[in-house]
Write a protein that holds these residues in place. Structure first.
Motif, PDB file in Angstrom:
ATOM      1  N   THR A  65      26.494 -19.500 -15.069  1.00  0.00           N
ATOM      2  CA  THR A  65      25.360 -19.231 -14.178  1.00  0.00           C
ATOM      3  C   THR A  65      24.862 -20.564 -13.621  1.00  0.00           C
ATOM      4  N   VAL A  66      24.014 -20.486 -12.635  1.00  0.00           N
ATOM      5  CA  VAL A  66      23.409 -21.697 -12.080  1.00  0.00           C
ATOM      6  C   VAL A  66      22.645 -22.433 -13.184  1.00  0.00           C
ATOM      7  N   ALA A  67      21.917 -21.693 -14.005  1.00  0.00           N
ATOM      8  CA  ALA A  67      21.138 -22.317 -15.081  1.00  0.00           C
ATOM      9  C   ALA A  67      22.043 -23.041 -16.071  1.00  0.00           C
ATOM     10  N   GLN A  68      23.190 -22.457 -16.407  1.00  0.00           N
ATOM     11  CA  GLN A  68      24.108 -23.102 -17.352  1.00  0.00           C
ATOM     12  C   GLN A  68      24.703 -24.384 -16.773  1.00  0.00           C
ATOM     13  N   VAL A  69      25.061 -24.335 -15.490  1.00  0.00           N
ATOM     14  CA  VAL A  69      25.594 -25.540 -14.848  1.00  0.00           C
ATOM     15  C   VAL A  69      24.503 -26.606 -14.788  1.00  0.00           C
ATOM     16  N   ALA A  70      23.292 -26.205 -14.408  1.00  0.00           N
ATOM     17  CA  ALA A  70      22.183 -27.160 -14.331  1.00  0.00           C
ATOM     18  C   ALA A  70      21.900 -27.775 -15.697  1.00  0.00           C
ATOM     19  N   ASP A  71      21.892 -26.957 -16.746  1.00  0.00           N
ATOM     20  CA  ASP A  71      21.665 -27.470 -18.103  1.00  0.00           C
ATOM     21  C   ASP A  71      22.749 -28.474 -18.497  1.00  0.00           C
ATOM     22  N   ALA A  72      23.987 -28.159 -18.180  1.00  0.00           N
ATOM     23  CA  ALA A  72      25.097 -29.058 -18.516  1.00  0.00           C
ATOM     24  C   ALA A  72      24.978 -30.375 -17.752  1.00  0.00           C
ATOM     25  N   LEU A  73      24.607 -30.309 -16.481  1.00  0.00           N
ATOM     26  CA  LEU A  73      24.448 -31.527 -15.684  1.00  0.00           C
ATOM     27  C   LEU A  73      23.309 -32.376 -16.215  1.00  0.00           C
ATOM     28  N   GLU A  74      22.201 -31.733 -16.556  1.00  0.00           N
ATOM     29  CA  GLU A  74      21.057 -32.464 -17.093  1.00  0.00           C
ATOM     30  C   GLU A  74      21.424 -33.122 -18.426  1.00  0.00           C
ATOM     31  N   LYS A  75      22.109 -32.389 -19.266  1.00  0.00           N
ATOM     32  CA  LYS A  75      22.530 -32.935 -20.562  1.00  0.00           C
ATOM     33  C   LYS A  75      23.448 -34.138 -20.352  1.00  0.00           C
ATOM     34  N   ALA A  76      24.414 -34.012 -19.441  1.00  0.00           N
ATOM     35  CA  ALA A  76      25.346 -35.119 -19.180  1.00  0.00           C
ATOM     36  C   ALA A  76      24.594 -36.345 -18.675  1.00  0.00           C
ATOM     37  N   LEU A  82      33.439 -26.068 -20.056  1.00  0.00           N
ATOM     38  CA  LEU A  82      32.114 -25.464 -19.914  1.00  0.00           C
ATOM     39  C   LEU A  82      32.231 -23.967 -19.635  1.00  0.00           C
ATOM     40  N   VAL A  83      33.166 -23.587 -18.760  1.00  0.00           N
ATOM     41  CA  VAL A  83      33.390 -22.166 -18.479  1.00  0.00           C
ATOM     42  C   VAL A  83      33.860 -21.453 -19.745  1.00  0.00           C
ATOM     43  N   ALA A  84      34.819 -22.054 -20.433  1.00  0.00           N
ATOM     44  CA  ALA A  84      35.353 -21.432 -21.650  1.00  0.00           C
ATOM     45  C   ALA A  84      34.275 -21.293 -22.723  1.00  0.00           C
ATOM     46  N   ASP A  85      33.435 -22.301 -22.854  1.00  0.00           N
ATOM     47  CA  ASP A  85      32.377 -22.275 -23.864  1.00  0.00           C
ATOM     48  C   ASP A  85      31.301 -21.233 -23.567  1.00  0.00           C
ATOM     49  N   ASN A  86      31.284 -20.741 -22.342  1.00  0.00           N
ATOM     50  CA  ASN A  86      30.256 -19.780 -21.943  1.00  0.00           C
ATOM     51  C   ASN A  86      30.854 -18.425 -21.580  1.00  0.00           C
ATOM     52  N   GLY A  87      31.905 -18.044 -22.262  1.00  0.00           N
ATOM     53  CA  GLY A  87      32.469 -16.713 -22.096  1.00  0.00           C
ATOM     54  C   GLY A  87      33.216 -16.478 -20.802  1.00  0.00           C
TER      55      GLY A  87
END
Length: 160
Positions: free
Chosen positions: A76-87, A67-72
């Motif tokens: 951010t908090v929003a990116q982690v939240a989006d990933a958790l929601e998607k999972a 996830l970190v690698a895929d996001n440069g």
């Protein structure tokens, strides 16, 4: 304690927190521990009985690192939240497909849904008259307390 060790422990703690949140359904902590132990056991088996920190880190944090690698390289908090929601929603979707998929091909069709509905209807229609009456609904639980079925104490006045 060395700085690298502190950083490694902090990273593991963060990964554990992220993983726990991703599986925040029934028995989330237990599922997390089981998943962690399975990943560690596999890593140890694959490495002839012992693992290094790098192997441990790889087993523990593969998803988070991706996830970190895929996001440069930063999250951010929003990116982690989006990933958790998607999972979370992907897990729910897998359970739905598994429950309804009558052919076992991993897809969901209208026929699958109708088949499942027929099974549930048959279970609820205890007297096999082709109709579900309020008296046939379970007392409480998943079906019995729904407002639209009169499970609120109105004796079915608001059944539709």
């Amino acid at each position: 304690m060395r700085t690298t060790t502190k950083l490694a422990l902090a990273f593991v703690a963060l990964a554990g927190a992220v993983g726990t949140t991703a599986y925040a359904e029934n028995n989330a902590s237990e599922k997390m521990r089981e998943g962690t132990m399975m990943r560690l056991s596999k890593a140890i088996r694959d490495s002839n009985g012992t693992i290094t920190f790098d192997q441990f880190s790889g087993a523990m944090n593969a998803r988070l690192k991706k996830l970190v690698a895929d996001n440069g390289g930063k999250l951010t908090v929003a990116q982690v939240a989006d990933a958790l929601e998607k999972a979370r929603f992907e897990q729910m979707a897998k359970r739905i497909i598994a429950r309804y998929d009558t052919r076992g091909d991993g897809t969901l069709t209208s026929d699958d849904i109708t088949s499942r509905q027929k099974k549930v209807f048959a279970i609820l229609d205890r007297n096999n008259d082709g109709k579900i009456e309020k008296s046939e609904l379970p007392k409480g639980g998943r079906f019995g307390r729904h407002h639209q079925w009169g499970g609120d104490g109105n004796d079915g006045e608001d059944m539709q």
